[in-house]
Write an enzyme that holds these catalytic residues in place. Structure first.
Site, PDB file in Angstrom:
ATOM      1  CG  ASP A   1      11.650  23.811  -4.775  1.00 55.14           C
ATOM      2  OD1 ASP A   1      10.693  23.029  -4.644  1.00 55.14           O
ATOM      3  OD2 ASP A   1      11.524  25.042  -4.963  1.00 55.14           O
TER       4      ASP A   1
ATOM      5  CE  LYS B   1      -0.673  -0.746   4.939  1.00 56.19           C
ATOM      6  NZ  LYS B   1      -0.818   0.309   5.900  1.00 56.19           N
TER       7      LYS B   1
ATOM      8  NE  ARG C   1      -6.513  -0.036  11.370  1.00 62.49           N
ATOM      9  CZ  ARG C   1      -5.271  -0.200  10.904  1.00 62.49           C
ATOM     10  NH1 ARG C   1      -4.460   0.839  10.820  1.00 62.49           N
ATOM     11  NH2 ARG C   1      -4.827  -1.379  10.526  1.00 62.49           N
TER      12      ARG C   1
ATOM     13  CG  HIS D   1      -3.548  -4.887  12.161  1.00 62.68           C
ATOM     14  ND1 HIS D   1      -2.435  -5.429  11.544  1.00 62.68           N
ATOM     15  CD2 HIS D   1      -3.255  -3.573  12.338  1.00 62.68           C
ATOM     16  CE1 HIS D   1      -1.534  -4.485  11.359  1.00 62.68           C
ATOM     17  NE2 HIS D   1      -1.994  -3.356  11.839  1.00 62.68           N
TER      18      HIS D   1
ATOM     19  NE  ARG E   1      -2.881  -8.190   7.798  1.00 67.89           N
ATOM     20  CZ  ARG E   1      -3.281  -8.761   8.937  1.00 67.89           C
ATOM     21  NH1 ARG E   1      -3.853  -9.956   8.919  1.00 67.89           N
ATOM     22  NH2 ARG E   1      -3.133  -8.140  10.079  1.00 67.89           N
TER      23      ARG E   1
ATOM     24  CB  CYS F   1      14.319  26.102   0.415  1.00 69.39           C
ATOM     25  SG  CYS F   1      15.685  27.104   1.011  1.00 69.39           S
TER      26      CYS F   1
ATOM     27  CE1 TYR G   1      12.855  32.391   1.094  1.00 65.01           C
ATOM     28  CE2 TYR G   1      12.943  29.986   1.195  1.00 65.01           C
ATOM     29  CZ  TYR G   1      12.717  31.158   0.481  1.00 65.01           C
ATOM     30  OH  TYR G   1      12.354  31.091  -0.831  1.00 65.01           O
TER      31      TYR G   1
HETATM   32  N1  PLP Z   1      -1.946  -5.613   8.060  1.00 64.85           N
HETATM   33  C1  PLP Z   1      -2.666  -4.508   8.246  1.00 64.85           C
HETATM   34  C2  PLP Z   1      -4.132  -4.628   8.519  1.00 64.85           C
HETATM   35  C3  PLP Z   1      -2.049  -3.252   8.207  1.00 64.85           C
HETATM   36  O1  PLP Z   1      -2.765  -2.151   8.400  1.00 64.85           O
HETATM   37  C4  PLP Z   1      -0.658  -3.195   7.955  1.00 64.85           C
HETATM   38  C5  PLP Z   1       0.062  -1.926   7.901  1.00 64.85           C
HETATM   39  O2  PLP Z   1      -0.314  -0.889   8.319  1.00 64.85           O
HETATM   40  C6  PLP Z   1       0.049  -4.377   7.753  1.00 64.85           C
HETATM   41  C7  PLP Z   1      -0.619  -5.582   7.816  1.00 64.85           C
HETATM   42  C8  PLP Z   1       1.535  -4.379   7.519  1.00 64.85           C
HETATM   43  O3  PLP Z   1       2.189  -3.928   8.650  1.00 64.85           O
HETATM   44  P1  PLP Z   1       3.792  -3.871   8.690  1.00 64.85           P
HETATM   45  O4  PLP Z   1       4.175  -2.881   7.654  1.00 64.85           O
HETATM   46  O5  PLP Z   1       4.080  -3.389  10.069  1.00 64.85           O
HETATM   47  O6  PLP Z   1       4.266  -5.231   8.386  1.00 64.85           O
END
Ligand code: PLP
Length: 371
Positions: free
Chosen positions: A315, A40, A140, A170, A222, A313, A267
């Site tokens: 850039d 993601k 969540r 999670h 995951r 700055c 600046y």
């Molecule tokens: N699973 C869920 C539901 C998540 O929201 C995330 C990351 O935010 C992950 C897995 C992956 O987590 P990580 O990057 O800590 O392995």
């Protein structure tokens, strides 16, 4: 925002490091465990499509993304493996989810009831693949108890276009030394699993931290931050085996000049030279994700730490050089240079945040180069 390829600032991503990081964790997990690479937010700033392809080489069998659009990007790039969206999806997009064969979480009974109504009049090209999300203490998204989960299973059975593909939770604290809350969440998930009428194809509870420091439940992890070579805990816990950071951020000196003592830099004249000094200018700034709070932090040039002087700055930044250096000399903002290294974790500490945020914050203006 246009990617600025005609300037020396770039992020260099080591795809073999990504593949290797995945191979390493797969060796530690029970044989047959699925690894869904979490790509993601454009692969945590590393580039989702390139990371996904490297992850496949490392043994990833699927992907997680946050949004429908991120899933579509992967599909359109030719990825055929399962893709699981992690965030809540709007019922208005059921057809799109089916068309692109994107799995998604369901987290409330209300969502399923609405979907059942909408689907009465819908023909879909592929079944809708649902992962029920259990909230075991993250607060969540997700069902709070077995009763609700089992009701969801029941509701899904009555929707012919829907396939129950997975169930997951999670953890909020898998990256912390204190395991008490992790254990509470784990117990809640196990209770929900025990009370299911039957189990779906995928059962999963592991992010990177869980895979590194705990025993994953189910048959899928995951795996996110650690595949990019970053320790999920920052530096609170020692990684059980080496993680190789995949991202370098580099640029070059575009101007070098000697200014006299008492000269203002940047600046607001927040830095005034205390003697005659060599100042180098580097084309990166807060619009690239190199934030103003990094004033006073260092970059590496010719293996030497050089302080960012004056305000960052939009850039450009100015750095104090130990001696005259040539225009065109490489500047390392993240990565190794000579015998020294600046890590994403160090940048995060200076910014009082986590490396996840720093990596995601490298803006699309910075080109990603793959090696
Ligand atoms: N699973 C869920 C539901 C998540 O929201 C995330 C990351 O935010 C992950 C897995 C992956 O987590 P990580 O990057 O800590 O392995």
């Amino acid at each position: 925002m246009v990617t600025s390829i005609h300037r020396p600032t770039k992020a260099i991503i080591n795809l073999s490091a990504i593949a290797q990081n995945i191979k390493n964790v797969l060796q530690q997990l029970p044989k047959g465990t699925n690894l869904f690479a979490v790509v993601k937010a454009d692969g945590y700033g590393h580039g989702a499509v390139a990371v996904a392809n490297a992850a496949i080489k490392g043994g990833a069998t699927g992907f997680c993304v946050a949004t429908i659009d991120e899933g579509i990007e992967l599909r359109e790039s030719g990825i055929t493996q399962p893709i699981l969206i992690l965030g809540v999806v709007d019922i208005a997009y059921l057809h799109l989810l089916s068309e692109y064969d994107l799995s998604f979480p369901v987290a409330t009974l209300a969502w399923l009831e609405k979907a059942a109504l909408v689907l009465q009049a819908e023909q879909l090209p592929h079944p809708l693949k649902v992962h029920l999300k259990v909230d075991t203490g993250m607060g969540r998204i997700g069902f709070l108890n077995s009763e609700a989960v089992n009701q969801a299973v029941h509701l899904m059975e009555a929707i012919p276009q829907m396939q129950w593909e997975g169930i997951f939770t999670h953890f909020a604290t898998a990256d912390q030394a204190d395991k008490d809350y992790y254990e509470i969440q784990k117990k809640r998930f196990l209770t929900v699993l025990e009370q299911l009428p039957y189990q779906p194809l995928f059962v999963h509870d592991s992010n990177s931290a869980t895979a590194l420091w705990h025993e994953p439940i189910g048959n899928l992890v995951r795996y996110g931050i650690a595949l990019y070579g970053l320790n999920p805990s920052g530096k609170a816990l020692v990684e059980p085996y080496e993680l190789t950071a995949a991202l370098e951020l580099v640029s070059e000196l575009v101007q070098v000049k000697q200014v006299p003592k008492g000269y203002g830099i940047g600046y607001g004249e927040t830095y005034i030279t205390s003697k005659s000094e060599w100042i180098g200018t580097v084309p990166i700034g807060y619009a690239d994700g190199w934030l103003r709070k990094l004033q006073g932090f260092n970059v590496l040039v010719n293996g030497k730490f050089c302080e960012i002087v004056g305000r960052v700055c939009m850039d450009q930044i100015m750095i104090r050089l130990p001696y005259e250096m040539s225009v065109g000399t490489k500047v390392t903002l993240i990565g190794k240079n000579g015998n020294n290294e600046i890590t994403l974790q160090q940048v995060a500490e200076k910014l009082e945040t986590i490396h996840y945020e720093v990596a995601c914050g490298i803006s699309p203006r910075v080109p990603r180069e793959y090696i």
